[in-house]
Design an enzyme around this catalytic site. Structure first.
Site, PDB file in Angstrom:
ATOM      1  N   ASN A   1       0.810  -1.219   0.000  1.00  0.00           N
ATOM      2  CA  ASN A   1       0.000   0.000   0.000  1.00  0.00           C
ATOM      3  C   ASN A   1       0.844   1.269   0.000  1.00  0.00           C
ATOM      4  OD1 ASN A   1       0.311  -1.465   2.592  1.00  0.00           O
ATOM      5  ND2 ASN A   1      -0.345   0.485   3.470  1.00  0.00           N
TER       6      ASN A   1
ATOM      7  N   SER B   1     -11.169  -4.910  -0.342  1.00  0.00           N
ATOM      8  CA  SER B   1     -11.849  -3.769   0.278  1.00  0.00           C
ATOM      9  C   SER B   1     -12.491  -2.932  -0.814  1.00  0.00           C
ATOM     10  CB  SER B   1     -10.832  -2.930   1.054  1.00  0.00           C
ATOM     11  OG  SER B   1     -11.448  -1.785   1.571  1.00  0.00           O
TER      12      SER B   1
ATOM     13  N   HIS C   1     -13.580   0.355  -0.739  1.00  0.00           N
ATOM     14  CA  HIS C   1     -13.358   1.808  -0.907  1.00  0.00           C
ATOM     15  C   HIS C   1     -12.068   2.143  -1.647  1.00  0.00           C
ATOM     16  CE1 HIS C   1     -10.490   2.814   2.551  1.00  0.00           C
ATOM     17  NE2 HIS C   1     -10.833   1.567   2.853  1.00  0.00           N
TER      18      HIS C   1
ATOM     19  N   CYS D   1      -2.738   5.239   5.988  1.00  0.00           N
ATOM     20  CA  CYS D   1      -3.651   4.718   7.010  1.00  0.00           C
ATOM     21  C   CYS D   1      -3.223   5.218   8.375  1.00  0.00           C
ATOM     22  CB  CYS D   1      -3.643   3.189   7.015  1.00  0.00           C
ATOM     23  SG  CYS D   1      -4.155   2.524   5.462  1.00  0.00           S
TER      24      CYS D   1
END
Ligand code: PLP
Length: 411
Positions: free
Chosen positions: A154, A202, A204, A328
């Site tokens: 990520n 996920s 979103h 995050c």
């Protein structure tokens, strides 16, 4: 200019339109028998097929969750609790293999299990963020119950050799889980072709709503139940299903699947232009991660002598939304555990910038973005004690210490 699509992405107009009736007109509970409930059950199953199609799974292998974090927790704890029941002193079933650069949803779950006697191997990565297949083979023991290695990272966008990892896991009869939250819908994901047994998704991150995700569980793989209650989702994940969210996720998965090639080409063109122009125009700028094994929608730069939080705030003034460290956890000022694992020293990792591209970004914006980054980097270097303005060079090395073990487990 929104360039933080790896943190979250706007809900696509078509997705939103599809979701809206399920809040107040078609609001049924999928477990009820009258028409409203049957309607909810039908759209639930339609979404299951749409999500399954994105990764070439069978719909019966998809369980809906509240997102990537829950999916990772469900798989890792579910396998751990299932296997520990078979564990004996002579034949322990308590060893998990993961990598040092996983998302905290995986790393913290593994750490949690360590408190209960599980043993975890955290595979190191090279300077591009890739694990070594030999390290993986060497880490496998008779007690290994799960290999969990993310598909794409990520932060730096590095894509792991997932098919080969799956092959090794199959040879040893060990279930293989991959966190595909950042890769599904961005690059091809095929659970059959890539030897994947368990996979987290996920919504979103692919222009669907927040608070909804899914786990793929290959037929025949057994997990201990994680969420007890009314027995929804085949007893694996109790709780009244989030029908509007699931409908939106289904539509987003369908659109991501249909547009995969087109989006990959679009993202890659912008990514490559950004990399080329930033490196050509900004002194002492570097790309973190791999140039070859990289998500098409990820660029991750490092500018020596610059502090990432200031970079983000000043870019915001220029109308550009990006991220530094892991999006995050930008509230957490510790250095990135991913960049530390790549061997990047803490002071340099603090000067990092992730731009993650989405369908709304345009190649025509690249020159403006590069000029804005240059303006902000020049400004911050002028103020920086780590930059010698007269000599126009980085002098932070003299304050540096090597990457220590404690830097590696910061997240
Ligand atoms: N895994 C990865 C690789 C992620 O990037 C994220 C979110 O950024 C998650 C898991 C968590 O997903 P969610 O926000 O849906 O809980």
């Amino acid at each position: 200019m929104y360039m933080d699509n790896s943190a979250t992405s706007p809900v696509d107009e078509e997705v939103l339109k599809e979701m809206l009736p399920f809040f107040n007109e078609r609001f049924g509970n999928a477990s009820t028998l009258y028409r409203l409930g049957v309607d909810a059950k039908e759209v639930l199953e339609k979404a299951r097929k749409q999500v399954a199609d994105l990764i070439n799974a069978d719909p019966s292998e998809i369980t809906f969750t509240s997102g990537g974090t829950e999916s990772d927790n469900m798989v890792i704890k579910g396998i751990a609790l299932k296997e520990i029941q078979k564990s004996t002193e002579e034949n322990p079933r308590n060893h998990i293999i993961t990598s040092a650069i996983e998302h905290p949803a995986v790393l913290k779950t593994c750490e949690f299990l360590e408190k209960f006697g599980f043993e975890v191997t955290y595979l190191p990565v090279d300077e591009e963020g890739l694990i070594s297949l030999d390290d993986l083979k060497n880490a496998i023991k008779d007690s290994t119950i799960l290999i969990t290695i993310m598909h794409a990272n990520n932060e730096v966008g590095t894509i792991q050799p997932i098919k080969e990892i799956g092959e090794i896991a199959r040879e040893h009869n060990i279930p293989f889980h991959t966190d595909a939250v950042q890769s599904a819908g961005k690059i091809p994901v095929d659970v059959k072709e890539q030897n994947i047994d368990l996979l987290s998704l996920s919504s979103h991150k692919i222009n669907g709503p927040k608070g909804v995700g899914a786990v793929y569980i290959k037929k025949g793989i057994r997990l201990e139940v994680f969420m007890h209650g009314g027995g929804q989702e085949n007893g694996l994940r109790s709780g009244t299903e989030n029908i509007p969210g699931i409908v939106g996720f289904g539509k987003a998965a369908e659109l991501a699947n249909e547009r995969l090639e087109e989006h990959m080409k679009h993202n890659q063109e912008i990514r490559d232009a950004l990399i080329e122009k930033v490196l050509a125009n900004i002194k002492d700028s570097y790309v973190n991660g791999s140039l070859e094994h990289r998500l098409p929608n990820n660029v991750h730069f490092r500018f020596s002598g610059v502090e990432g939080e200031s970079l983000i705030l000043r870019l915001d003034n220029e109308g550009i939304d990006g991220a530094t460290g892991s999006a995050c956890s930008t509230h957490d000022l510790k250095g990135s555990h991913v960049l530390a694992a790549l061997g990047i020293k803490p002071a340099l990792s603090h000067g990092s910038l992730r731009l993650s591209i989405g369908p709304e970004n345009s190649i025509d914006d690249v020159d403006y973005i590069v000029a804005s980054i240059k303006k902000v980097v020049d400004y911050l270097r002028d103020l920086s004690p780590l930059w010698d303005n007269e000599e126009d060079k980085y002098i932070g090395d003299r304050f540096e210490k090597p990457v220590e073990d404690e830097d590696l487990d910061r997240y």
